[in-house]
Design a protein around this motif. Structure first.
Motif, PDB file in Angstrom:
ATOM      1  N   GLU A  29       0.831  -1.210   0.000  1.00  0.00           N
ATOM      2  CA  GLU A  29       0.000   0.000   0.000  1.00  0.00           C
ATOM      3  C   GLU A  29       0.866   1.261   0.000  1.00  0.00           C
ATOM      4  O   GLU A  29       0.565   2.229  -0.699  1.00  0.00           O
ATOM      5  CB  GLU A  29      -0.917  -0.025   1.218  1.00  0.00           C
ATOM      6  CG  GLU A  29      -1.918   1.130   1.252  1.00  0.00           C
ATOM      7  CD  GLU A  29      -2.854   1.036   2.435  1.00  0.00           C
ATOM      8  OE1 GLU A  29      -3.554   2.016   2.702  1.00  0.00           O
ATOM      9  OE2 GLU A  29      -2.878  -0.028   3.082  1.00  0.00           O
ATOM     10  N   SER A  84       2.135   1.802  -3.452  1.00  0.00           N
ATOM     11  CA  SER A  84       1.090   2.345  -4.327  1.00  0.00           C
ATOM     12  C   SER A  84       0.924   3.849  -4.111  1.00  0.00           C
ATOM     13  O   SER A  84       0.761   4.612  -5.055  1.00  0.00           O
ATOM     14  CB  SER A  84      -0.222   1.609  -4.051  1.00  0.00           C
ATOM     15  OG  SER A  84      -1.267   2.125  -4.848  1.00  0.00           O
ATOM     16  N   ASP A  90       3.710   5.565  -5.766  1.00  0.00           N
ATOM     17  CA  ASP A  90       3.515   5.547  -7.222  1.00  0.00           C
ATOM     18  C   ASP A  90       2.551   6.664  -7.646  1.00  0.00           C
ATOM     19  O   ASP A  90       2.785   7.371  -8.623  1.00  0.00           O
ATOM     20  CB  ASP A  90       2.968   4.177  -7.626  1.00  0.00           C
ATOM     21  CG  ASP A  90       2.797   4.059  -9.143  1.00  0.00           C
ATOM     22  OD1 ASP A  90       3.504   4.773  -9.865  1.00  0.00           O
ATOM     23  OD2 ASP A  90       1.965   3.245  -9.585  1.00  0.00           O
ATOM     24  N   GLN A  91       1.467   6.814  -6.868  1.00  0.00           N
ATOM     25  CA  GLN A  91       0.510   7.866  -7.201  1.00  0.00           C
ATOM     26  C   GLN A  91       1.095   9.260  -6.989  1.00  0.00           C
ATOM     27  O   GLN A  91       0.779  10.211  -7.714  1.00  0.00           O
ATOM     28  CB  GLN A  91      -0.741   7.690  -6.338  1.00  0.00           C
ATOM     29  CG  GLN A  91      -1.510   6.405  -6.641  1.00  0.00           C
ATOM     30  CD  GLN A  91      -2.656   6.172  -5.672  1.00  0.00           C
ATOM     31  OE1 GLN A  91      -2.913   7.017  -4.830  1.00  0.00           O
ATOM     32  NE2 GLN A  91      -3.330   5.028  -5.811  1.00  0.00           N
ATOM     33  N   SER A 107       5.678   0.719 -11.798  1.00  0.00           N
ATOM     34  CA  SER A 107       4.248   0.895 -11.539  1.00  0.00           C
ATOM     35  C   SER A 107       3.479  -0.373 -11.900  1.00  0.00           C
ATOM     36  O   SER A 107       2.593  -0.811 -11.176  1.00  0.00           O
ATOM     37  CB  SER A 107       3.730   2.088 -12.330  1.00  0.00           C
ATOM     38  OG  SER A 107       2.346   2.263 -12.112  1.00  0.00           O
ATOM     39  N   ASP A 153       1.251  -2.831  -9.403  1.00  0.00           N
ATOM     40  CA  ASP A 153      -0.142  -3.230  -9.689  1.00  0.00           C
ATOM     41  C   ASP A 153      -0.273  -4.750  -9.747  1.00  0.00           C
ATOM     42  O   ASP A 153      -1.251  -5.328  -9.249  1.00  0.00           O
ATOM     43  CB  ASP A 153      -0.586  -2.604 -11.017  1.00  0.00           C
ATOM     44  CG  ASP A 153      -0.693  -1.076 -10.921  1.00  0.00           C
ATOM     45  OD1 ASP A 153      -0.790  -0.563  -9.775  1.00  0.00           O
ATOM     46  OD2 ASP A 153      -0.659  -0.399 -11.968  1.00  0.00           O
ATOM     47  N   GLN A 196      -0.229  -6.161  -6.329  1.00  0.00           N
ATOM     48  CA  GLN A 196      -1.501  -5.927  -5.645  1.00  0.00           C
ATOM     49  C   GLN A 196      -2.569  -6.920  -6.105  1.00  0.00           C
ATOM     50  O   GLN A 196      -3.456  -7.289  -5.330  1.00  0.00           O
ATOM     51  CB  GLN A 196      -1.965  -4.499  -5.907  1.00  0.00           C
ATOM     52  CG  GLN A 196      -1.204  -3.444  -5.086  1.00  0.00           C
ATOM     53  CD  GLN A 196      -1.721  -2.042  -5.317  1.00  0.00           C
ATOM     54  OE1 GLN A 196      -1.912  -1.633  -6.462  1.00  0.00           O
ATOM     55  NE2 GLN A 196      -1.951  -1.323  -4.246  1.00  0.00           N
TER      56      GLN A 196
END
Length: 847
Positions: A242, A245, A248-249, A258, A262, A265
């Motif tokens: 998490e 992520s 990454d955002q 990236s 994903d 995840q």
């Protein structure tokens, strides 16, 4: 009637008995011969039937053992599949089949109702063989044996490999970037990827451990704990993904990174769903495929085999009962003849009773009555005058026994009331005479004195020259005491080197004069086995009624006076209430504690510690003493508890630390680089400033911390375990050595001991001192030494007081020794002299 008179007229009971025995033997022989012929003729028919029954029963037992062996072999195969146990199972089934066939072909089986049972046994055996081979095939195939393995080796394995691949690819991208070109967020992502990879590896390892243990059928508690570990590690891993992520955002990471995030995840929940299915399968009763087969098929088949064998046993029992019924009829016939024999024996018994009553029972009863009267001290009536030789011998023996018992009774009374070595009265006789003397003295309104004597240096003579020399010395002491005293006085040996003297009709002045005469006589030279020996004596005097009105109080107060004389080297001491540490005057000593430090009444003494391997000096333990202006030297046992109760222990501990560190520094200045040990109390452990306090004192005197050792007892350590651990860790971090003192007397946990920064264990002296006389103490000391060495710790044995103790400890590889055999506690000046003159070629080094 003529026979009866002839029997009674015999003067020997043996001859009377022999005649009756001959008559009885003749009758029995005739009866036995006739009865035996009849029984032989009626039992031959039952013998063959019995042999046939035994043969069938033997084969049945062999079948039962073979079935049990097959059951065990199958269990072993299910536990650890191998060809050996499989062959063993098949061999046992083959033997069982052959044994069943042997019974089926017998004449008895063909005529008996068990024929269908034997047919059923064969059928069940074939079914068991088929089912057993089926379960063996399942047991040898892991995917068939454990349904959860298919899940673990399927989607979960694929998800694991893909997650590792994605993480590896993402890390590879960052590994190509030079470190100096790393941007801040890239470095953060790189570190998080490494963390995620490590967490995933730990998760997989925990999951594998759970699977291995589940297959091994460990305890449910252990499995639940491992399951919880997997759950926690998975949630930690999810948190890491998490965070990746979010990064990454936030920073728009490289496309490959990236995509990897994903993908992870997506894969992670799939792996976790598979894990939950594995757990559900493993929690089900059918997590092993062989379990239902064993429970529902194999076990019922084995039970059916055993049930059929029981039916065969029942048939054998019924046949045996038939034989018993027939034998019972024969027994009735024998019983009738036995009644005739019984009547004859009854008549013969009546004759025998009359003979025994006249010639044996009545005379014996008379002798027994005389024995009881003799035992109770009553007058013995006249013994019977009979013609029987045996009874006359018995009465003569009784007369001789009575004389011997009287003589031995006098000897036993002397032994019970006297010391076996010196023939002096013992404690029991002393107390008896003391009580009688008190009653007489009270009636006549006079006084008496009780003296307690303890020899000085006797233990040294006993240990050096042996117990034989010590015993001879004690005998000479007893002779001298008897010679110096009046016949009306009592001298007793209480045990060891302790004696007591009871002086009747004496006052205090006369008692002290006699004590001085005893002292003069006992301190003269002793000639024992070509040795000229000298011993001192400490005498305590208590006067009745001034110092006690009972025998026990006089004995206690004379004992107190004797120990005061020994401690103060005054040879003779009259009991003084103020010297009794158990009296009210002890309270004044406690009140003086408050000013003892200001008046400089405390001193430290140092008892050396020696390295046992080479005899070199290791250091010394600092021991506090109180030089009281009124009561003399007081040992710490008599004031430390009071100091702890009044809170003065903090000031005393502070003084001891400062003085010991100062003395250690001065010893180093003189060229003696020794180590000094200090004892920590409960109050020291509870002091939040203990580390700072010791640091300041070390800096004050410029002494390195490695030369100070802190000793803490198990009792102090376990009073507040967590606090003790924190304090000891802080002190060890400063460079101080930590030693567990009095080890073996407390209840410390070895698990807790491993968590402490301890370098050494100190065996309590109560075990070491008595180890040469008590095998239990020796075993405890040996075990502690081995335990400490196995834990990587060194061992100090305190209380070493003899060459034999030193030798055994050295044999057990004990590291250090401390005790009176090496040296008594010394003042600082005497310790310096000891160090200056010390040589590691001392006597004990050669042992």
């Amino acid at each position: 009637m003529t026979t009866l008179k002839k029997l009674i007229s015999f003067q020997s009971i043996r001859k009377q008995y022999l005649l009756l025995a001959v008559i009885l033997v003749l009758v029995v022989i005739i009866y036995t011969a006739l009865t035996g012929l009849w029984i032989e003729s009626t039992s031959s028919s039952h013998f063959n039937r019995g042999e046939q029954r035994i043969e069938v029963n033997t084969v049945t037992n062999q079948i039962r053992r073979s079935i049990v062996a097959a059951d065990n072999a199958l269990d072993l195969f299910l536990l650890s599949p191998n060809q050996f146990t499989r062959n063993a199972f098949e061999d046992e089934l083959g033997q069982t089949r052959a044994q069943i066939d042997s019974i089926s072909n017998s004449d008895w089986a063909q005529q008996s109702v068990i024929k269908p049972v034997l047919t059923g046994l064969i059928s069940t055996l074939d079914e068991l063989n088929t089912s057993a081979h089926q379960i063996m095939e399942i047991r040898q195939t892991a995917d068939l044996m454990y349904p959860a393995m298919r899940m673990a080796n399927g989607d979960m394995l694929v998800a694991n490999r893909m997650i590792l691949s994605e993480v590896g690819q993402a890390l590879e991208i960052y590994n190509t970037i030079p470190l100096r070109k790393f941007k801040r967020h890239q470095l953060e992502v790189y570190k998080e990827l490494i963390t995620v990879r490590d967490r995933w590896m730990r998760l997989i390892n925990a999951y594998r451990l759970f699977l291995i243990n589940r297959m091994g059928s460990l305890y449910e508690a252990a499995l639940q704990e491992q399951l919880s570990d997997v759950e926690l590690l998975y949630f930690d891993f999810e948190k890491g993904i998490e965070r990746l992520s979010i990064l990454d955002q936030k920073f728009q990471l490289d496309l490959e990174v990236s995509i990897a995030i994903d993908s992870i995840q997506d894969l992670s929940p799939k792996w976790y769903m598979g894990f939950q299915k594995v757990v559900a399968i493993n929690n089900d009763d059918q997590w092993r495929a062989d379990t239902p087969l064993v429970k529902n098929i194999i076990n019922p088949l084995f039970r059916d085999l055993y049930d059929k064998l029981v039916k065969i046993d029942d048939a054998l029992i019924r046949r045996a009962n038939d034989d018993l019924a027939k034998q019972s009829d024969a027994a009735k016939t024998v019983s009738t003849s036995l009644w005739g024999m019984a009547i004859f024996i009854l008549i013969l018994s009546i004759i025998s009773f009359i003979v025994l009553e006249v010639n044996f029972i009545r005379p014996i009863a008379k002798v027994a009555s005389s024995l009881k009267a003799e035992a109770k001290g009553h007058e013995v009536s006249e013994l019977p005058d009979v013609k029987a030789v045996e009874i006359r011998d018995l009465t003569d023996a009784f007369i001789e026994l009575r004389q011997q018992v009287h003589t031995r009774q006098l000897a036993l009374e002397h032994i019970a009331m006297h010391d076996s070595l010196t023939s002096l009265p013992n404690r029991a006789l002393l107390m008896d005479r003391l009580n009688q003397a008190i009653v007489s003295t009270q009636r006549k309104k006079r006084s008496l004195a009780l003296l307690m004597l303890d020899l000085d240096r006797f233990k040294e003579i006993n240990d050096t020259l042996g117990h034989q020399t010590g015993d001879a010395l004690l005998q000479q002491v007893g002779v001298r005491l008897r010679n110096v005293l009046r016949d009306s006085d009592t001298v007793a040996r209480l045990g060891g080197d302790e004696f007591a003297v009871l002086l009747s009709n004496v006052n205090e002045t006369n008692a002290l004069r006699i004590a001085a005469a005893i002292h003069e006589q006992l301190e003269k030279v002793y000639d024992v086995y070509d040795h000229s020996l000298y011993v001192g004596v400490s005498i305590g005097v208590a006067i009745f009624p001034q110092h006690g009105e009972t025998a026990q109080s006089l004995l206690q107060h004379a004992d107190v006076a004797m120990y005061v004389a020994k401690r103060s080297n005054t040879s003779i001491t009259l009991y003084d209430l103020e010297q009794d540490e158990h009296s009210l005057s002890q309270l004044s000593v406690l009140s003086d504690l408050r000013t003892a430090i200001e008046k400089d009444e405390f001193v430290l003494e140092y008892q050396p510690t020696v390295t046992m391997s080479d005899g070199s000096l290791h250091g010394a333990e600092a021991l506090i003493r109180w030089n009281h202006p009124k009561h003399g030297r007081i040992m710490p046992d008599h004031f430390i508890n009071a100091a702890e109760q009044t809170g003065l222990i903090k000031r005393i501990s502070n003084w001891v630390m400062d003085t010991a560190i100062r003395d250690c520094y001065r010893l180093h200045q003189k060229g003696h680089k020794v180590n000094i040990s200090l004892n920590l109390s409960v109050w020291d452990i509870q002091d939040p400033n203990i580390s700072l306090n010791i640091t300041q004192k070390l800096e004050k005197w410029g002494l390195p911390a490695k030369y100070i050792t802190l000793e803490i007892t198990e009792r102090v350590m376990m009073a507040e375990p967590e606090r003790a651990r924190q304090v000891l860790n802080n002190l060890a971090a400063m460079g101080l050595h930590i030693v567990i003192d009095d080890f073996g007397t407390g209840f410390s946990s070895l698990v807790y001991l491993k968590q402490l920064p301890v370098s050494m264990l100190k065996v309590d002296k109560s075990f070491v001192i008595d180890m040469m006389q008590d095998e239990s103490d020796a075993a405890i000391v040996h075990s502690i030494v081995e335990l400490a060495h196995n834990l990587g710790l060194q061992v100090v044995a305190e209380g070493v007081e003899s060459d034999q103790t030193w030798s055994w400890l050295k044999t057990w590889n004990c590291d250090f020794a401390q005790g009176f055999y090496i040296s008594e506690p010394l003042s600082l000046d005497n310790y310096v002299k000891y160090l200056d003159s010390y040589s590691n070629t001392k006597v004990f080094q050669q042992s």
